[in-house]
Design an enzyme around this catalytic site. Sequence first.
Site, short mmCIF file in Angstrom:
data_model
loop_
_atom_site.label_atom_id
_atom_site.label_comp_id
_atom_site.label_asym_id
_atom_site.label_seq_id
_atom_site.Cartn_x
_atom_site.Cartn_y
_atom_site.Cartn_z
N HIS A 1 0.85 -1.20 0.00
CA HIS A 1 0.00 0.00 0.00
C HIS A 1 0.88 1.24 0.00
O HIS A 1 1.79 1.36 0.80
CB HIS A 1 -0.91 0.01 1.22
N ARG B 1 -7.55 14.53 2.35
CA ARG B 1 -7.65 13.09 2.19
C ARG B 1 -8.14 12.49 3.50
O ARG B 1 -7.70 12.87 4.57
CB ARG B 1 -6.28 12.50 1.84
#
Length: 103
Positions: A19, A29
Site C-alpha cells: 500500500h 484526504r
Amino acid sequence: MYGDLLHILSNGLYPSVLHRAVVNRTKHRLSIAYLYGPPSSVQISPIQKLVGPNHPPLYRPITWNEYLVAKAKHFNKALSSVRICAPLNGLVDVNDHNSVKVG
C-alpha cells in the site's frame, strides 16, 4: 495484511501489493483503518481447488495470529517467510524483491 490473506488463499493468483499513498497538497484526504480480520486461531492456506499437480501450494498453512507476528517481524517479506516453493508458471512473488521474472 488483508491483501496478503487473499494472496495466500488464492495461492498467489491474486497478488498482494504494498500500500502506498501520495500526499495531495490541494485536496484533503480521509483515511480509515480497517481492523477486522479472521479469528486468530484460523488456519490460513491456499484453497484446495487452486492446488494440484501443476499448481503446488506456494504457502504453508499458518494461523492468522502467526501471520500477524510474521508481518510484524518481516513486514514486506512476510509472504516470503511463509512461502514453501516458487511458482512453476514463471511468475514471481511480487513481495519478494530479490526475485527475477522468468519468460
